[in-house]
Design a protein around this motif. Sequence first.
Motif, PDB file in Angstrom:
ATOM      1  N   PRO A  60       0.794  -1.231   0.000  1.00 12.60           N
ATOM      2  CA  PRO A  60       0.000   0.000   0.000  1.00 12.60           C
ATOM      3  C   PRO A  60       0.827   1.281   0.000  1.00 12.60           C
ATOM      4  CG  PRO A  60      -0.069  -1.098   2.142  1.00 12.60           C
ATOM      5  CD  PRO A  60       0.579  -2.050   1.202  1.00 12.60           C
ATOM      6  N   ASP A  61       2.111   1.186   0.337  1.00 14.04           N
ATOM      7  CA  ASP A  61       2.946   2.387   0.353  1.00 14.04           C
ATOM      8  C   ASP A  61       3.612   2.661  -0.994  1.00 14.04           C
ATOM      9  OD1 ASP A  61       4.376  -0.010   0.854  1.00 14.04           O
ATOM     10  OD2 ASP A  61       6.096   1.114   1.611  1.00 14.04           O
ATOM     11  N   TYR A  62       3.430   1.775  -1.981  1.00 14.65           N
ATOM     12  CA  TYR A  62       4.021   1.969  -3.303  1.00 14.65           C
ATOM     13  C   TYR A  62       3.133   2.899  -4.138  1.00 14.65           C
ATOM     14  CZ  TYR A  62       7.349  -1.963  -2.774  1.00 14.65           C
ATOM     15  OH  TYR A  62       8.370  -2.802  -2.374  1.00 14.65           O
ATOM     16  N   GLY A  63       3.778   3.674  -5.016  1.00 14.85           N
ATOM     17  CA  GLY A  63       3.036   4.469  -5.980  1.00 14.85           C
ATOM     18  C   GLY A  63       2.471   3.584  -7.081  1.00 14.85           C
ATOM     19  N   TRP A  64       1.672   4.203  -7.975  1.00 15.12           N
ATOM     20  CA  TRP A  64       0.979   3.440  -9.004  1.00 15.12           C
ATOM     21  C   TRP A  64       0.971   4.217 -10.314  1.00 15.12           C
ATOM     22  CZ3 TRP A  64      -0.695  -1.359  -9.677  1.00 15.12           C
ATOM     23  CH2 TRP A  64      -1.643  -1.623 -10.676  1.00 15.12           C
ATOM     24  N   LEU A  65       1.434   3.575 -11.389  1.00 15.78           N
ATOM     25  CA  LEU A  65       1.372   4.136 -12.731  1.00 15.78           C
ATOM     26  C   LEU A  65       0.945   3.026 -13.675  1.00 15.78           C
ATOM     27  CD1 LEU A  65       1.881   6.384 -14.840  1.00 15.78           C
ATOM     28  CD2 LEU A  65       4.248   5.573 -14.980  1.00 15.78           C
ATOM     29  N   SER A  66      -0.184   3.214 -14.318  1.00 15.56           N
ATOM     30  CA  SER A  66      -0.719   2.214 -15.252  1.00 15.56           C
ATOM     31  C   SER A  66      -1.275   2.927 -16.471  1.00 15.56           C
ATOM     32  CB  SER A  66      -1.834   1.398 -14.594  1.00 15.56           C
ATOM     33  OG  SER A  66      -2.551   0.640 -15.561  1.00 15.56           O
ATOM     34  N   GLU A  67      -1.167   2.267 -17.622  1.00 16.60           N
ATOM     35  CA  GLU A  67      -1.742   2.843 -18.837  1.00 16.60           C
ATOM     36  C   GLU A  67      -3.236   3.069 -18.688  1.00 16.60           C
ATOM     37  OE1 GLU A  67      -2.032   2.183 -23.664  1.00 16.60           O
ATOM     38  OE2 GLU A  67      -1.259   0.548 -22.423  1.00 16.60           O
ATOM     39  N   GLU A  68      -3.907   2.247 -17.903  1.00 13.56           N
ATOM     40  CA  GLU A  68      -5.365   2.305 -17.832  1.00 13.56           C
ATOM     41  C   GLU A  68      -5.886   2.948 -16.550  1.00 13.56           C
ATOM     42  OE1 GLU A  68      -6.385   1.847 -20.582  1.00 13.56           O
ATOM     43  OE2 GLU A  68      -4.997   0.433 -21.508  1.00 13.56           O
ATOM     44  N   SER A  69      -5.034   3.657 -15.817  1.00 10.44           N
ATOM     45  CA  SER A  69      -5.472   4.386 -14.624  1.00 10.44           C
ATOM     46  C   SER A  69      -5.190   5.869 -14.803  1.00 10.44           C
ATOM     47  CB  SER A  69      -4.720   3.905 -13.375  1.00 10.44           C
ATOM     48  OG  SER A  69      -4.982   2.562 -13.079  1.00 10.44           O
ATOM     49  N   ASP A  71      -3.554   9.123 -14.001  1.00  7.56           N
ATOM     50  CA  ASP A  71      -2.252   9.326 -13.362  1.00  7.56           C
ATOM     51  C   ASP A  71      -2.406  10.132 -12.079  1.00  7.56           C
ATOM     52  OD1 ASP A  71       0.445   9.343 -12.858  1.00  7.56           O
ATOM     53  OD2 ASP A  71       0.981  10.619 -14.546  1.00  7.56           O
ATOM     54  N   ASP A  72      -1.847   9.594 -11.005  1.00  6.60           N
ATOM     55  CA  ASP A  72      -1.876  10.247  -9.700  1.00  6.60           C
ATOM     56  C   ASP A  72      -0.492  10.826  -9.424  1.00  6.60           C
ATOM     57  OD1 ASP A  72      -2.037  11.071  -7.092  1.00  6.60           O
ATOM     58  OD2 ASP A  72      -2.687   9.133  -6.278  1.00  6.60           O
ATOM     59  N   PRO A  73      -0.346  12.154  -9.361  1.00  6.66           N
ATOM     60  CA  PRO A  73       0.968  12.759  -9.139  1.00  6.66           C
ATOM     61  C   PRO A  73       1.638  12.312  -7.836  1.00  6.66           C
ATOM     62  CG  PRO A  73      -0.631  14.418  -9.833  1.00  6.66           C
ATOM     63  CD  PRO A  73      -1.396  13.161  -9.552  1.00  6.66           C
ATOM     64  N   ALA A  74       0.881  11.708  -6.935  1.00  6.76           N
ATOM     65  CA  ALA A  74       1.474  11.237  -5.676  1.00  6.76           C
ATOM     66  C   ALA A  74       2.557  10.196  -5.937  1.00  6.76           C
ATOM     67  CB  ALA A  74       0.386  10.663  -4.764  1.00  6.76           C
ATOM     68  N   ARG A  75       2.492   9.514  -7.088  1.00  5.63           N
ATOM     69  CA  ARG A  75       3.516   8.497  -7.385  1.00  5.63           C
ATOM     70  C   ARG A  75       4.910   9.106  -7.456  1.00  5.63           C
ATOM     71  NH1 ARG A  75       5.267   8.966 -12.669  1.00  5.63           N
ATOM     72  NH2 ARG A  75       3.883  10.088 -14.105  1.00  5.63           N
ATOM     73  N   LEU A  76       4.982  10.394  -7.831  1.00  7.94           N
ATOM     74  CA  LEU A  76       6.282  11.042  -7.988  1.00  7.94           C
ATOM     75  C   LEU A  76       7.009  11.206  -6.660  1.00  7.94           C
ATOM     76  CD1 LEU A  76       5.173  13.793 -10.535  1.00  7.94           C
ATOM     77  CD2 LEU A  76       6.366  11.645 -11.034  1.00  7.94           C
ATOM     78  N   ARG A  79       8.954   6.398  -3.061  1.00 11.81           N
ATOM     79  CA  ARG A  79      10.267   5.843  -3.359  1.00 11.81           C
ATOM     80  C   ARG A  79      10.138   4.627  -4.271  1.00 11.81           C
ATOM     81  NH1 ARG A  79      15.043   3.192   0.414  1.00 11.81           N
ATOM     82  NH2 ARG A  79      16.594   3.271  -1.243  1.00 11.81           N
ATOM     83  N   SER A  80       9.134   3.790  -4.052  1.00 13.37           N
ATOM     84  CA  SER A  80       8.881   2.614  -4.883  1.00 13.37           C
ATOM     85  C   SER A  80       7.528   2.773  -5.559  1.00 13.37           C
ATOM     86  CB  SER A  80       8.881   1.337  -4.039  1.00 13.37           C
ATOM     87  OG  SER A  80      10.152   1.116  -3.455  1.00 13.37           O
ATOM     88  N   THR A  81       7.455   2.377  -6.835  1.00 13.42           N
ATOM     89  CA  THR A  81       6.234   2.545  -7.621  1.00 13.42           C
ATOM     90  C   THR A  81       6.021   1.337  -8.521  1.00 13.42           C
ATOM     91  OG1 THR A  81       6.417   4.970  -7.635  1.00 13.42           O
ATOM     92  CG2 THR A  81       5.095   3.975  -9.379  1.00 13.42           C
ATOM     93  N   PHE A  82       4.780   0.874  -8.597  1.00 10.24           N
ATOM     94  CA  PHE A  82       4.411  -0.120  -9.596  1.00 10.24           C
ATOM     95  C   PHE A  82       4.173   0.594 -10.925  1.00 10.24           C
ATOM     96  CE2 PHE A  82       2.676  -2.337  -5.743  1.00 10.24           C
ATOM     97  CZ  PHE A  82       3.460  -3.476  -5.831  1.00 10.24           C
ATOM     98  N   ILE A  83       4.753   0.064 -11.997  1.00 10.11           N
ATOM     99  CA  ILE A  83       4.474   0.564 -13.345  1.00 10.11           C
ATOM    100  C   ILE A  83       3.992  -0.629 -14.160  1.00 10.11           C
ATOM    101  CG2 ILE A  83       5.400   1.640 -15.421  1.00 10.11           C
ATOM    102  CD1 ILE A  83       7.355   3.170 -13.730  1.00 10.11           C
ATOM    103  N   VAL A  84       2.745  -0.572 -14.651  1.00 16.48           N
ATOM    104  CA  VAL A  84       2.151  -1.745 -15.281  1.00 16.48           C
ATOM    105  C   VAL A  84       1.432  -1.375 -16.572  1.00 16.48           C
ATOM    106  CG1 VAL A  84       1.797  -2.760 -12.987  1.00 16.48           C
ATOM    107  CG2 VAL A  84      -0.107  -1.618 -14.121  1.00 16.48           C
ATOM    108  N   ASP A  85       1.433  -2.333 -17.488  1.00 13.34           N
ATOM    109  CA  ASP A  85       0.561  -2.281 -18.661  1.00 13.34           C
ATOM    110  C   ASP A  85      -0.334  -3.505 -18.568  1.00 13.34           C
ATOM    111  OD1 ASP A  85      -0.707  -2.068 -21.070  1.00 13.34           O
ATOM    112  OD2 ASP A  85       1.098  -1.555 -22.195  1.00 13.34           O
ATOM    113  N   PRO A  86      -1.622  -3.315 -18.282  1.00 10.18           N
ATOM    114  CA  PRO A  86      -2.507  -4.461 -18.072  1.00 10.18           C
ATOM    115  C   PRO A  86      -2.541  -5.416 -19.264  1.00 10.18           C
ATOM    116  CG  PRO A  86      -3.537  -2.466 -17.268  1.00 10.18           C
ATOM    117  CD  PRO A  86      -2.297  -2.037 -17.995  1.00 10.18           C
TER     118      PRO A  86
END
Length: 261
Positions: A60-69, A71-76, A79-86
């Motif tokens: 829950p403490d990781y950021g999130w970046l997905s093609e289909e979500s 974009d939440d600037p909080a990911r920036l 320190r750790s972020t998931f980057i996914v293409d569903p």
Amino acid sequence: MPETDLPLLIETAKEAGALALTYWKKAPEAWDKGDGAGPVSEADLAVNALLEERLRGARPDYGWLSEESTDDPARLEARSTFIVDPIDGTRAFLAHDGGFAHALAVVRDGAVVAGVVHLPVHDLTYSASIDGPACLNGEPLRPGAQEVLSGATVLTSKLSDNPSFWRHGQPDYQRHFRSSLAWRLCLVAEGRFDATISLRPAWEWDIAAASLIAQRAGLLATDRNGRALRFNRSPPQSSGLVVANPVLHEKFIENLAFWPD
């Protein structure tokens, strides 16, 4: 990085694959995103929801970046972020072509530390961590040793035929295509092709996971100007992509015209 990040990605990617296959060849609802972004389907959104539930639920403490979500600037700030293409290769998915993939990565401080690319139709799971080998279904990958552009097998698009992109004329390599950009990188890491290049901006979700797999296999993966790839940026794009063994990579960079940011 928790020791369980890579197993978490592998397990979740396979679960995503099982879900995607319930929509494949079943005429899922699909529409065009507009602005040249290509198609999306109800399967993409269902897989995206599953990935976010499983991955963010576990970290829950990781950021999130997905093609289909959205974009939440909080990911920036994470320190750790998931980057996914569903579903990387939605066109292939909708055309009943099994060459689509699920691409999942964990990025820490701008660098990919764990990555998985899973193709459920072909039962292929490519994976790597920052301190381990690149593997296909658990077996180490070994890329090719082609050292000249002439005759090289290159995964790219027709865009690379534009002579304005080349300093000394387009090389006479053999051009091939796969819909999934993530899979293209993995195929080069596997040694089935010599290189892959993208001469347009590359979205992070398309290349994050596979770039680590390529690098841990012994390849160089940079932008089209030869600069190191960095992730979890705004906007989340790189200036193109060049992936090949070090000798061949240098030949590409020497011949590609500089692309100003």
